[in-house]
Write a protein that holds these residues in place. Sequence first.
Motif, PDB file in Angstrom:
ATOM      1  N   GLU A  78      43.501  41.474  42.440  1.00 52.09           N
ATOM      2  CA  GLU A  78      43.586  39.915  41.846  1.00 52.09           C
ATOM      3  C   GLU A  78      44.069  39.011  42.753  1.00 52.09           C
ATOM      4  O   GLU A  78      44.991  39.368  43.402  1.00 52.09           O
ATOM      5  CB  GLU A  78      43.757  40.061  40.326  1.00 52.09           C
ATOM      6  CG  GLU A  78      43.322  41.212  39.396  1.00 52.09           C
ATOM      7  CD  GLU A  78      41.787  41.116  39.460  1.00 52.09           C
ATOM      8  OE1 GLU A  78      41.111  40.119  39.689  1.00 52.09           O
ATOM      9  OE2 GLU A  78      41.171  42.190  39.116  1.00 52.09           O
ATOM     10  N   PRO A 120      37.024  31.343  41.422  1.00 53.63           N
ATOM     11  CA  PRO A 120      36.139  32.494  41.608  1.00 53.63           C
ATOM     12  C   PRO A 120      36.111  33.062  40.032  1.00 53.63           C
ATOM     13  O   PRO A 120      35.208  33.345  39.524  1.00 53.63           O
ATOM     14  CB  PRO A 120      36.362  33.641  42.364  1.00 53.63           C
ATOM     15  CG  PRO A 120      37.672  33.547  42.998  1.00 53.63           C
ATOM     16  CD  PRO A 120      38.127  31.770  42.753  1.00 53.63           C
ATOM     17  N   TYR A 121      37.197  33.086  39.438  1.00 53.48           N
ATOM     18  CA  TYR A 121      37.588  33.592  37.981  1.00 53.48           C
ATOM     19  C   TYR A 121      36.616  32.452  37.071  1.00 53.48           C
ATOM     20  O   TYR A 121      35.880  33.041  36.347  1.00 53.48           O
ATOM     21  CB  TYR A 121      38.830  33.860  37.623  1.00 53.48           C
ATOM     22  CG  TYR A 121      39.715  34.682  38.560  1.00 53.48           C
ATOM     23  CD1 TYR A 121      39.340  36.136  38.080  1.00 53.48           C
ATOM     24  CD2 TYR A 121      40.368  34.401  39.303  1.00 53.48           C
ATOM     25  CE1 TYR A 121      39.823  37.094  38.974  1.00 53.48           C
ATOM     26  CE2 TYR A 121      40.976  35.279  40.272  1.00 53.48           C
ATOM     27  CZ  TYR A 121      40.913  36.571  39.757  1.00 53.48           C
ATOM     28  OH  TYR A 121      41.400  37.443  40.796  1.00 53.48           O
ATOM     29  N   THR A 168      34.118  30.534  37.832  1.00 52.02           N
ATOM     30  CA  THR A 168      32.798  30.543  38.037  1.00 52.02           C
ATOM     31  C   THR A 168      32.122  31.999  37.557  1.00 52.02           C
ATOM     32  O   THR A 168      31.295  31.752  36.511  1.00 52.02           O
ATOM     33  CB  THR A 168      32.246  30.793  39.458  1.00 52.02           C
ATOM     34  OG1 THR A 168      32.985  29.595  40.323  1.00 52.02           O
ATOM     35  CG2 THR A 168      31.000  31.009  39.975  1.00 52.02           C
ATOM     36  N   ALA A 169      32.876  32.820  37.295  1.00 49.37           N
ATOM     37  CA  ALA A 169      32.541  34.126  36.852  1.00 49.37           C
ATOM     38  C   ALA A 169      32.622  34.018  35.183  1.00 49.37           C
ATOM     39  O   ALA A 169      31.552  34.387  34.548  1.00 49.37           O
ATOM     40  CB  ALA A 169      33.408  35.065  37.135  1.00 49.37           C
ATOM     41  N   ARG A 221      29.209  32.107  34.173  1.00 52.60           N
ATOM     42  CA  ARG A 221      27.934  32.982  34.343  1.00 52.60           C
ATOM     43  C   ARG A 221      28.158  33.918  33.158  1.00 52.60           C
ATOM     44  O   ARG A 221      27.114  34.222  32.475  1.00 52.60           O
ATOM     45  CB  ARG A 221      28.254  33.696  35.716  1.00 52.60           C
ATOM     46  CG  ARG A 221      27.783  32.964  36.939  1.00 52.60           C
ATOM     47  CD  ARG A 221      27.848  33.863  37.964  1.00 52.60           C
ATOM     48  NE  ARG A 221      26.851  35.095  37.896  1.00 52.60           N
ATOM     49  CZ  ARG A 221      27.138  36.104  38.618  1.00 52.60           C
ATOM     50  NH1 ARG A 221      27.882  36.197  39.492  1.00 52.60           N
ATOM     51  NH2 ARG A 221      25.910  36.900  38.460  1.00 52.60           N
ATOM     52  N   LEU A 222      29.388  34.407  32.799  1.00 55.07           N
ATOM     53  CA  LEU A 222      29.457  35.469  31.646  1.00 55.07           C
ATOM     54  C   LEU A 222      29.075  34.749  30.321  1.00 55.07           C
ATOM     55  O   LEU A 222      28.404  35.289  29.420  1.00 55.07           O
ATOM     56  CB  LEU A 222      30.870  36.111  31.589  1.00 55.07           C
ATOM     57  CG  LEU A 222      31.041  36.966  32.967  1.00 55.07           C
ATOM     58  CD1 LEU A 222      32.732  37.314  32.795  1.00 55.07           C
ATOM     59  CD2 LEU A 222      30.434  38.402  32.484  1.00 55.07           C
ATOM     60  N   GLN A 240      27.177  39.498  27.246  1.00 58.66           N
ATOM     61  CA  GLN A 240      28.424  39.428  27.823  1.00 58.66           C
ATOM     62  C   GLN A 240      29.565  38.681  26.890  1.00 58.66           C
ATOM     63  O   GLN A 240      29.140  37.799  26.378  1.00 58.66           O
ATOM     64  CB  GLN A 240      28.622  38.698  29.226  1.00 58.66           C
ATOM     65  CG  GLN A 240      27.878  39.240  30.122  1.00 58.66           C
ATOM     66  CD  GLN A 240      28.058  40.550  30.659  1.00 58.66           C
ATOM     67  OE1 GLN A 240      29.120  41.160  30.392  1.00 58.66           O
ATOM     68  NE2 GLN A 240      27.156  41.364  31.106  1.00 58.66           N
ATOM     69  N   GLN A 293      36.364  42.648  28.171  1.00 62.81           N
ATOM     70  CA  GLN A 293      35.051  42.099  28.490  1.00 62.81           C
ATOM     71  C   GLN A 293      34.339  43.257  27.919  1.00 62.81           C
ATOM     72  O   GLN A 293      34.509  44.648  27.930  1.00 62.81           O
ATOM     73  CB  GLN A 293      34.508  42.169  29.753  1.00 62.81           C
ATOM     74  CG  GLN A 293      33.396  41.575  29.869  1.00 62.81           C
ATOM     75  CD  GLN A 293      32.696  41.555  31.455  1.00 62.81           C
ATOM     76  OE1 GLN A 293      33.588  41.270  32.178  1.00 62.81           O
ATOM     77  NE2 GLN A 293      31.693  41.591  31.861  1.00 62.81           N
TER      78      GLN A 293
END
Length: 150
Positions: A31, A38-39, A41-42, A45-46, A52, A68
């Motif tokens: 990490e 990036p987290y 952005t993720a 998306r989730l 999700q 998750q």
Amino acid sequence: MGDLEIRPAVADDVPAIVAMLADDPLGARRESPDDLAPYLTALERLRADPHQHVVVAVRENRVVGTLQLTIVPGLSRRGATRSIIEGVRIHADERGSGLGTQLIEWAIDASREQGCQLVQLTSDKTRLDAHRFYERLGFEASHTGFKLPL
């Protein structure tokens, strides 16, 4: 210990989530708490995917746990839907408090509500305490997992 709320994660939770993901020898290598882009952005998306569910456990306005839950429709097992639990982390101050059990029970209940017939998870082979924890909750180490980094 105060009341506990389990709710969907939002962008403001990401620093606390990443800090928990990085708070052990395995996570420290994987990490990057210094770069949250990036987290974020993720998480976007989730949150856009109805299969999700990234949740946080909050006590006294502080994120103290996360996981998750992914819902996976399938053909095997007579068309069974299963869920996958990943990224389970409990803040160091809360370990041993029963919070992990509450989070996993939340995930199992949510899986039932989604019509799942099976809940599965993986745990790094070095996390022996986690293995004992999951076994106490009724999970069985029934398969061998494989990963291929891309």
